[in-house]
Design a protein around this motif. Structure first.
Motif, PDB file in Angstrom:
ATOM      1  N   TYR A 125     -11.783   4.072  -6.669  1.00  0.00           N
ATOM      2  CA  TYR A 125     -12.773   4.672  -5.770  1.00  0.00           C
ATOM      3  C   TYR A 125     -13.961   3.750  -5.516  1.00  0.00           C
ATOM      4  O   TYR A 125     -14.977   4.161  -4.968  1.00  0.00           O
ATOM      5  CB  TYR A 125     -13.232   6.025  -6.330  1.00  0.00           C
ATOM      6  N   ILE A 126     -13.824   2.478  -5.890  1.00  0.00           N
ATOM      7  CA  ILE A 126     -14.935   1.532  -5.778  1.00  0.00           C
ATOM      8  C   ILE A 126     -15.427   1.403  -4.336  1.00  0.00           C
ATOM      9  O   ILE A 126     -16.630   1.276  -4.102  1.00  0.00           O
ATOM     10  CB  ILE A 126     -14.568   0.150  -6.380  1.00  0.00           C
ATOM     11  N   CYS A 135      -9.547  -2.362  -7.479  1.00  0.00           N
ATOM     12  CA  CYS A 135     -10.343  -1.498  -8.347  1.00  0.00           C
ATOM     13  C   CYS A 135     -11.379  -2.329  -9.074  1.00  0.00           C
ATOM     14  O   CYS A 135     -11.175  -3.511  -9.323  1.00  0.00           O
ATOM     15  CB  CYS A 135      -9.466  -0.878  -9.427  1.00  0.00           C
ATOM     16  N   TRP A 151     -18.109  -5.924  -3.859  1.00  0.00           N
ATOM     17  CA  TRP A 151     -18.836  -5.940  -5.122  1.00  0.00           C
ATOM     18  C   TRP A 151     -18.852  -7.319  -5.781  1.00  0.00           C
ATOM     19  O   TRP A 151     -19.313  -7.469  -6.907  1.00  0.00           O
ATOM     20  CB  TRP A 151     -18.276  -4.889  -6.078  1.00  0.00           C
ATOM     21  N   LEU A 205     -25.231   2.709 -12.843  1.00  0.00           N
ATOM     22  CA  LEU A 205     -24.216   3.512 -13.525  1.00  0.00           C
ATOM     23  C   LEU A 205     -24.074   3.113 -14.995  1.00  0.00           C
ATOM     24  O   LEU A 205     -23.722   3.935 -15.835  1.00  0.00           O
ATOM     25  CB  LEU A 205     -22.852   3.372 -12.840  1.00  0.00           C
ATOM     26  N   CYS A 259     -13.156  -1.532 -12.628  1.00  0.00           N
ATOM     27  CA  CYS A 259     -13.079  -0.576 -13.735  1.00  0.00           C
ATOM     28  C   CYS A 259     -14.094  -0.918 -14.814  1.00  0.00           C
ATOM     29  O   CYS A 259     -14.003  -1.978 -15.434  1.00  0.00           O
ATOM     30  CB  CYS A 259     -11.671  -0.592 -14.335  1.00  0.00           C
ATOM     31  N   TRP A 275     -15.693   3.641  -2.072  1.00  0.00           N
ATOM     32  CA  TRP A 275     -16.579   4.770  -1.754  1.00  0.00           C
ATOM     33  C   TRP A 275     -17.881   4.680  -2.541  1.00  0.00           C
ATOM     34  O   TRP A 275     -18.945   5.025  -2.026  1.00  0.00           O
ATOM     35  CB  TRP A 275     -15.850   6.094  -2.010  1.00  0.00           C
ATOM     36  N   PHE A 276     -17.804   4.198  -3.779  1.00  0.00           N
ATOM     37  CA  PHE A 276     -19.022   3.991  -4.575  1.00  0.00           C
ATOM     38  C   PHE A 276     -19.906   2.945  -3.896  1.00  0.00           C
ATOM     39  O   PHE A 276     -21.119   3.131  -3.791  1.00  0.00           O
ATOM     40  CB  PHE A 276     -18.670   3.539  -5.998  1.00  0.00           C
ATOM     41  N   LEU A 308     -24.315   0.463  -8.607  1.00  0.00           N
ATOM     42  CA  LEU A 308     -23.263   0.106  -9.566  1.00  0.00           C
ATOM     43  C   LEU A 308     -23.890  -0.292 -10.901  1.00  0.00           C
ATOM     44  O   LEU A 308     -23.427   0.122 -11.963  1.00  0.00           O
ATOM     45  CB  LEU A 308     -22.392  -1.032  -9.038  1.00  0.00           C
ATOM     46  N   LEU A 365     -13.719   4.076 -14.622  1.00  0.00           N
ATOM     47  CA  LEU A 365     -14.361   4.414 -13.344  1.00  0.00           C
ATOM     48  C   LEU A 365     -15.283   3.269 -12.933  1.00  0.00           C
ATOM     49  O   LEU A 365     -15.756   2.545 -13.795  1.00  0.00           O
ATOM     50  CB  LEU A 365     -15.158   5.709 -13.475  1.00  0.00           C
ATOM     51  N   PRO A 366     -15.549   3.077 -11.689  1.00  0.00           N
ATOM     52  CA  PRO A 366     -15.100   3.810 -10.520  1.00  0.00           C
ATOM     53  C   PRO A 366     -13.650   3.559 -10.129  1.00  0.00           C
ATOM     54  O   PRO A 366     -13.088   4.290  -9.329  1.00  0.00           O
ATOM     55  CB  PRO A 366     -16.049   3.361  -9.410  1.00  0.00           C
ATOM     56  N   GLN A 397      -5.833  10.488  -4.081  1.00  0.00           N
ATOM     57  CA  GLN A 397      -6.528  10.342  -5.350  1.00  0.00           C
ATOM     58  C   GLN A 397      -5.493  10.172  -6.452  1.00  0.00           C
ATOM     59  O   GLN A 397      -4.391  10.688  -6.357  1.00  0.00           O
ATOM     60  CB  GLN A 397      -7.385  11.574  -5.621  1.00  0.00           C
TER      61      GLN A 397
END
Length: 188
Positions: A82-83, A69, A145, A98, A71, A85-86, A95, A78-79, A41
């Protein structure tokens, strides 16, 4: 003079295809190994650096790794790293959800490549960013994504692959890597 070679550590077939499509026309051979690497992390730079160190130790030689990423500006980045895992947890619709409470749908797609000559060696980072916005998914859902990230009126998923590879965050990062390689970086 021999062709420069990079050992790209990924199990993601779509990433491998894009990296090859961008680097091989520049005369850089892309080999591939899939390794299960721990993801720490932290910032994208931290994640990429540690992934690169672990890959160099596992392979016992030079490696190229990448971390991507997504962002969201309204969520202070964020994410981010960690995208993956999202996406696995909430998917394309999640998404978008959010950002439901925010007017600001702007986002940055960020690719960070790490290169390391071997165990214990310095990790060099090459980063590219593309500014766009998050939209309800459009286009094929075959690559992460991409259906939710819009750049100049089209989502990455709707774009022709060749056109995407001319403007993407991955392309921008790989252009920096290519320039470094062409400057003799691998041979130093």
């Amino acid at each position: 003079m021999s062709k420069p070679v990079v050992n790209f550590i990924t199990g993601n077939a779509n990433k491998l295809l894009e990296v090859r499509a961008i680097l091989e026309p520049a005369g850089i051979e892309v080999r591939n190994q899939a390794l299960d690497l721990p993801e720490v992390q932290g910032t994208v730079e931290d994640v990429t650096t540690e992934k690169c160190r672990a890959a160099a130790a596992a392979v016992g030689g030079p490696v190229l790794v990448e971390d991507t990423c997504l962002c969201f500006d309204a969520l202070n980045g964020l994410p981010g790293p960690y995208i993956k895992w999202f996406m696995q947890s909430i998917g394309h619709v999640g998404l978008n959800n959010l950002l439901a409470a925010y007017d600001d749908k702007s986002a940055q797609a960020v690719a960070t490549f790490g290169f390391c000559k071997g165990p214990g060696q310095e990790v060099l980072l090459f980063q590219g960013r593309t500014h766009g916005k998050i939209v309800p998914p459009r286009g094929p859902t075959t690559f992460g994504w991409d259906p939710c990230f819009e750049y100049e009126g089209q989502t990455y998923a709707e774009m022709d692959k060749v056109e995407k590879n001319k403007i993407s965050h991955r392309f921008k990062a790989l252009e920096k890597l290519r320039a470094w390689i062409e400057g003799g970086g691998i041979k130093e």
